[in-house]
Structures are given as structure tokens and as C-alpha cells.
Design a protein around this motif. Structure first.
Motif, PDB file in Angstrom:
ATOM      1  N   LEU A  45      32.567 -19.412  50.803  1.00 56.59           N
ATOM      2  CA  LEU A  45      31.766 -18.557  49.926  1.00 56.59           C
ATOM      3  C   LEU A  45      30.288 -18.919  50.003  1.00 56.59           C
ATOM      4  CD1 LEU A  45      31.868 -16.316  47.745  1.00 56.59           C
ATOM      5  CD2 LEU A  45      32.118 -18.122  46.041  1.00 56.59           C
ATOM      6  N   LEU A  49      27.131 -16.685  51.691  1.00 54.21           N
ATOM      7  CA  LEU A  49      26.019 -16.283  50.835  1.00 54.21           C
ATOM      8  C   LEU A  49      24.685 -16.888  51.271  1.00 54.21           C
ATOM      9  CD1 LEU A  49      27.706 -16.450  47.304  1.00 54.21           C
ATOM     10  CD2 LEU A  49      27.249 -14.421  48.694  1.00 54.21           C
ATOM     11  N   THR A  50      24.720 -18.061  51.898  1.00 52.72           N
ATOM     12  CA  THR A  50      23.466 -18.736  52.266  1.00 52.72           C
ATOM     13  C   THR A  50      23.042 -18.486  53.707  1.00 52.72           C
ATOM     14  OG1 THR A  50      24.710 -20.767  52.795  1.00 52.72           O
ATOM     15  CG2 THR A  50      23.795 -20.566  50.565  1.00 52.72           C
ATOM     16  N   LYS A  52      22.103 -16.021  56.513  1.00 50.79           N
ATOM     17  CA  LYS A  52      21.673 -14.629  56.651  1.00 50.79           C
ATOM     18  C   LYS A  52      22.433 -13.877  57.742  1.00 50.79           C
ATOM     19  CE  LYS A  52      16.975 -15.095  54.814  1.00 50.79           C
ATOM     20  NZ  LYS A  52      15.526 -14.875  55.072  1.00 50.79           N
ATOM     21  N   HIS A  55      25.450 -12.052  56.489  1.00 48.25           N
ATOM     22  CA  HIS A  55      25.281 -11.010  55.470  1.00 48.25           C
ATOM     23  C   HIS A  55      25.662  -9.647  56.047  1.00 48.25           C
ATOM     24  CE1 HIS A  55      22.320 -13.544  52.841  1.00 48.25           C
ATOM     25  NE2 HIS A  55      23.522 -14.079  52.967  1.00 48.25           N
ATOM     26  N   LEU A  60      30.706 -10.043  53.344  1.00 47.74           N
ATOM     27  CA  LEU A  60      30.322  -9.942  51.930  1.00 47.74           C
ATOM     28  C   LEU A  60      31.487  -9.425  51.086  1.00 47.74           C
ATOM     29  CD1 LEU A  60      26.697  -8.515  52.285  1.00 47.74           C
ATOM     30  CD2 LEU A  60      27.367 -10.846  51.682  1.00 47.74           C
ATOM     31  N   CYS A  63      33.917 -12.149  50.383  1.00 46.23           N
ATOM     32  CA  CYS A  63      33.510 -13.054  49.296  1.00 46.23           C
ATOM     33  C   CYS A  63      34.262 -12.736  48.003  1.00 46.23           C
ATOM     34  CB  CYS A  63      32.009 -12.952  49.047  1.00 46.23           C
ATOM     35  SG  CYS A  63      30.993 -13.757  50.302  1.00 46.23           S
ATOM     36  N   SER A 139      24.139  -1.905  51.962  1.00 45.60           N
ATOM     37  CA  SER A 139      24.216  -2.914  50.890  1.00 45.60           C
ATOM     38  C   SER A 139      24.634  -2.264  49.575  1.00 45.60           C
ATOM     39  CB  SER A 139      22.857  -3.599  50.730  1.00 45.60           C
ATOM     40  OG  SER A 139      22.498  -4.277  51.908  1.00 45.60           O
TER      41      SER A 139
END
Length: 312
Positions: A45, A49-50, A52, A55, A60, A63, A139
Motif C-alpha cells: 500500500l 502510494l509513494t 509515482k 500511480h 490504485l 489499494c 484519476s
């Protein structure tokens, strides 16, 4: 009615029927499993999230699954660990705590379906509409899908438990190893027909939508792959679909076995053991089956570990 409703504010959990010796062994194994599940899921997780480069909609959306596994395991396992070290006659829990545990247990089971449904939709778009994938899976769409998966579950489970807590209760023993909706409304001496009807309807509708959407999605993917002559694309599609279906089938089989054994009281002890196993095994396998198998996630984690080791 009010006096009856809160007649028993402290309840007794029957819990797992194990000997003190086997209880200590079960405690050790369950503790190790819990630590492993938390470390693996939280690691993946945080990494997604950290980092890039991770992403991407697929990761995502994943997650949501790791977060759900963390919540579900945390709600169930610590309480079981405590009960293994507690005398069966002293396994008390407050009514409010029992309601909260039941809510999050049912929320965990419901979101497992809704999350895998939106993940299936993502794979459908990626494989069947690859040229439009970036325009569809924006997004904003990822946020909407995630909010929808959690929102539907929050509302449906909220109604489920609301129908139960409105009842008075004349008993004080939870005939289960954990608190769930059925165990709670069985404490009542009132008519619980509406609870049974809503619970059955809720389960049937969820399963119909879950199984139906996943089957239609992957049937469409199979047709597209069958028509395509690009072996590389088909191989990649097969790998991602197989991974997702493995998670889905693992969840469905574990759920159906527990539901089936609920119908036979003579197998109550076996059902409780299997229920614990099926609530621990999927969250433990999900990071391996989906997370670490994904090349981007695996390489990202290895890169981070290598950087940390080189910096020591």
C-alpha cells in the motif's frame, strides 16, 4: 422496550473450543499470520502510494483491496488472539463492541465483492478498449469507482445492522467465535423475519451482481482475446485475468464453504475453524497473487530495499 433493549450490555462469546495447549499453539500461528498480513499489505500500500510510477488505475484500485484486507484482519484477529489466552467463561464483550465488530466484518465481506467488481471493470477497459483506456480510466474515474465500492457497502451493511440493533435482546450469549449480524439478532426474542428477509435479499443481490458482472466482463475479454492474433497482448491479458480470477475464486469458495456449514449445527466447530482460516488465508495470499506478481510493484519494492541496504 428500552429496558429490554439494553438488558444485557455485556455479552459472552462462546469462542473457539480449544484446549489450553492447542490454544497457545493457535495463538502463535495466528499472531505470525497477522504480522505477516499487516506487513505485506501495508508495504504494498505504501509502495503504490509513494511511488509515482505506480500511480496507475490498476494499482490504485488494488489499494482498496489491501486496505480492506488490513481492516478486516484487524477487526477479527486481535480479538481472537485475546480469546485464545482467556478462559472460555470470561470471554466477555460489550454489546456496542459486538455491533462494531459485526459491522466491520460484514463491511469487509461486502467490499471484497465490490472492489473486485471495479477491478474487473478496469481490466475490461484495458483489454477491450486499450486505445480509450487513458481517457476512460482517469484519476476522477478511479476516485468515483473507489468511492462507489466503499459507499455501496457502507450503506447496505449500515441498513443490515440497523435492523438488528432496533431489536430488544433477551439473551446474553453469542453462539459464535465472533460477532456477526446473525449472532446479534439471535439474541432477540422478537420476530426477526424482516432481518432474515433483508439479509437474504442483500446476499442474493450482492452475489448476483458480483458473479454476473465478473462473468460477463471476462467472457467479453475472452472473446476479444480469441479474435486477436497478437500473442504478446493475449499473454499479458491472460496473466492479469488469471490473477484477478484467482483472487475472486478464492474469496467465493471460502465464503460459500462457511455459508454451507452454517446450515449444519453439528459442524459448528469445523465452521468456526474454517471461518478463521478463510479470513486469514486470502489477505495473506492477495499480496503474493496480485501485488508481488505484478512486475512493476515487485521491481519497485526490490529497488527500494536495495537502496536501503546500500545506504546502510
Amino acid at each position: 422496550m428500552d429496558n429490554l433493549t439494553f438488558r444485557y450490555s455485556i455479552l459472552l462469546l462462546e469462542g473457539m473450543k480449544v484446549t489450553p495447549q492447542s490454544g497457545y499453539i493457535a495463538f502463535i500461528f495466528l499472531l505470525i499470520a497477522y504480522i505477516y498480513i499487516m506487513l505485506c499489505n501495508i508495504l504494498i500500500l505504501i509502495q503504490i502510494l509513494t511511488e509515482k510510477s505506480l500511480h496507475q488505475p490498476m494499482y490504485l484500485l488494488y489499494c482498496n483491496l489491501t486496505l480492506n484486507d488490513v481492516i478486516g484482519t484487524t477487526v477479527l484477529v486481535p480479538r481472537l488472539l485475546k480469546d485464545f489466552l482467556t478462559d472460555p467463561s470470561a470471554r466477555y464483550i460489550t454489546y456496542v463492541e459486538c455491533v462494531f465488530q459485526a459491522y466491520f466484518i460484514h463491511l469487509n465481506g461486502t467490499t471484497s465483492h465490490t472492489i473486485l467488481m471495479i477491478m474487473a471493470f478496469d481490466r475490461y477497459v484495458a483489454i477491450c478498449n486499450p486505445l480509450r483506456y487513458s481517457t476512460i480510466m482517469t484519476s476522477e474515474m478511479v476516485v468515483k469507482l473507489s468511492a462507489g465500492a466503499w459507499g455501496v457497502a457502507l450503506v447496505l451493511v449500515g441498513i443490515l445492522l440497523s435492523l438488528t440493533i432496533r431489536l430488544s435482546h433477551c439473551r446474553s450469549v453469542i453462539q459464535n467465535h465472533v460477532c456477526d449480524n446473525a449472532s446479534l439478532f439471535k439474541l432477540s426474542c422478537e420476530n426477526v423475519m424482516i432481518n432474515n428477509v433483508y439479509g437474504l435479499t442483500f446476499t442474493v443481490v450482492l452475489l448476483v451482481f458480483s458473479i454476473g458482472s465478473v462473468m460477463l466482463t471476462y467472457l467479453r475479454i475472452a472473446i476479444v482475446c480469441f479474435k486477436s492474433k497478437n500473442k504478446k497482448t493475449n499473454r499479458k491479458a491472460f496473466k492479469t485475468v488469471t490473477t484477478h480470477l484467482t483472487l475472486y475464486l478464492l474469496m467465493m469458495v471460502s465464503g460459500f464453504v462457511v455459508i454451507f456449514l452454517h446450515r449444519f449445527s453439528e459442524y459448528a466447530d469445523n465452521r468456526r475453524i474454517l471461518n478463521v482460516i478463510f479470513n486469514v488465508v486470502p489477505p495473506g495470499l492477495n499480496p503474493i497473487i496480485y501485488g508481488l506478481q505484478a512486475k512493476d510493484i515487485r521491481q519497485s519494492i526490490l529497488k527500494r530495499l536495495k537502496n536501503k541496504l546500500s545506504g546502510m
